[in-house]
Design a protein around this motif. Structure first.
Motif, PDB file in Angstrom:
ATOM      1  N   ARG A  14      34.950  37.871  16.208  1.00 49.02           N
ATOM      2  CA  ARG A  14      35.433  37.633  14.843  1.00 49.02           C
ATOM      3  C   ARG A  14      36.951  37.596  14.869  1.00 49.02           C
ATOM      4  O   ARG A  14      37.596  38.492  15.393  1.00 49.02           O
ATOM      5  N   LEU A  15      37.483  36.547  14.289  1.00 43.37           N
ATOM      6  CA  LEU A  15      38.932  36.426  14.226  1.00 43.37           C
ATOM      7  C   LEU A  15      39.445  37.044  12.938  1.00 43.37           C
ATOM      8  O   LEU A  15      38.840  36.887  11.874  1.00 43.37           O
ATOM      9  N   SER A  16      40.563  37.708  13.057  1.00 45.05           N
ATOM     10  CA  SER A  16      41.211  38.273  11.870  1.00 45.05           C
ATOM     11  C   SER A  16      41.901  37.143  11.106  1.00 45.05           C
ATOM     12  O   SER A  16      42.046  36.023  11.619  1.00 45.05           O
ATOM     13  N   GLU A  17      42.326  37.449   9.911  1.00 43.42           N
ATOM     14  CA  GLU A  17      43.052  36.445   9.121  1.00 43.42           C
ATOM     15  C   GLU A  17      44.317  36.005   9.852  1.00 43.42           C
ATOM     16  O   GLU A  17      44.672  34.823   9.824  1.00 43.42           O
ATOM     17  N   ARG A  18      44.955  36.948  10.503  1.00 39.94           N
ATOM     18  CA  ARG A  18      46.170  36.636  11.264  1.00 39.94           C
ATOM     19  C   ARG A  18      45.847  35.685  12.420  1.00 39.94           C
ATOM     20  O   ARG A  18      46.583  34.735  12.682  1.00 39.94           O
ATOM     21  N   GLN A  19      44.738  35.930  13.113  1.00 37.53           N
ATOM     22  CA  GLN A  19      44.343  35.063  14.217  1.00 37.53           C
ATOM     23  C   GLN A  19      43.963  33.665  13.721  1.00 37.53           C
ATOM     24  O   GLN A  19      44.297  32.668  14.362  1.00 37.53           O
ATOM     25  N   ALA A  21      45.168  32.220  11.091  1.00 32.70           N
ATOM     26  CA  ALA A  21      46.441  31.566  10.761  1.00 32.70           C
ATOM     27  C   ALA A  21      47.121  31.054  12.033  1.00 32.70           C
ATOM     28  O   ALA A  21      47.660  29.941  12.056  1.00 32.70           O
ATOM     29  N   ALA A  22      47.068  31.845  13.112  1.00 32.10           N
ATOM     30  CA  ALA A  22      47.662  31.431  14.386  1.00 32.10           C
ATOM     31  C   ALA A  22      46.899  30.240  14.972  1.00 32.10           C
ATOM     32  O   ALA A  22      47.503  29.327  15.553  1.00 32.10           O
ATOM     33  N   LEU A  23      45.591  30.236  14.802  1.00 30.64           N
ATOM     34  CA  LEU A  23      44.766  29.121  15.260  1.00 30.64           C
ATOM     35  C   LEU A  23      45.171  27.839  14.531  1.00 30.64           C
ATOM     36  O   LEU A  23      45.386  26.793  15.155  1.00 30.64           O
ATOM     37  N   VAL A  24      45.299  27.922  13.216  1.00 32.45           N
ATOM     38  CA  VAL A  24      45.703  26.761  12.409  1.00 32.45           C
ATOM     39  C   VAL A  24      47.100  26.304  12.824  1.00 32.45           C
ATOM     40  O   VAL A  24      47.326  25.105  13.043  1.00 32.45           O
ATOM     41  N   ASP A  25      48.026  27.242  12.968  1.00 34.78           N
ATOM     42  CA  ASP A  25      49.388  26.891  13.383  1.00 34.78           C
ATOM     43  C   ASP A  25      49.381  26.197  14.747  1.00 34.78           C
ATOM     44  O   ASP A  25      50.103  25.222  14.961  1.00 34.78           O
ATOM     45  N   ARG A  53      37.327  25.093   7.319  1.00 32.61           N
ATOM     46  CA  ARG A  53      37.353  26.072   6.214  1.00 32.61           C
ATOM     47  C   ARG A  53      38.757  26.272   5.665  1.00 32.61           C
ATOM     48  O   ARG A  53      38.929  26.600   4.497  1.00 32.61           O
ATOM     49  N   GLN A  54      39.760  26.063   6.510  1.00 30.07           N
ATOM     50  CA  GLN A  54      41.151  26.215   6.079  1.00 30.07           C
ATOM     51  C   GLN A  54      41.706  24.917   5.493  1.00 30.07           C
ATOM     52  O   GLN A  54      42.871  24.841   5.132  1.00 30.07           O
TER      53      GLN A  54
END
Length: 114
Positions: A14-19, A21-25, A53-54
């Protein structure tokens, strides 16, 4: 006495919200879905699902006309489908599908036409 075999189950990452965001970036910075899957230890389909989803617009997938022509030339020069995929930045299945669509006879693992 009975021998017990223990099955080790893999748990979902499970990825955190921070992860996320880093994935999207990372994706927006040019990383591929495959690179991000390795970086975050998740499947490429999961990467795509997070991006969708993002609301991230996915880059074009597959090969364009020039890419297909290049794949055909490489294949006719004896390159494997896997090697072609690596060279063109796509999955081997994508390269195989493009070659088949062009009517190219695909060789088996021993170099014989099927």
């Amino acid at each position: 006495m009975t021998d017990t075999v223990r099955i080790r189950r893999r748990t979902a990452t499970r990825l955190s919200e921070r992860q996320i965001a880093a994935l999207v970036d990372g994706y927006l910075a040019g990383a591929t879905v495959y690179e991000l899957a390795v970086r975050f230890g998740i499947h490429r389909v999961t990467v795509s699902a997070h991006l969708h989803r993002q609301g991230v617009t996915m880059r074009r997938q597959g090969l364009d006309g020039d890419g297909v022509a290049h794949a055909v030339r490489l294949y006719e020069d004896g390159w494997s489908v896997t090697r072609i995929g690596d060279r063109l930045g796509v999955d081997a299945t994508t390269a195989w599908t493009a070659l088949k669509a062009q009517g190219i006879a695909i060789r088996d693992a021993h170099g014989r036409e099927r």
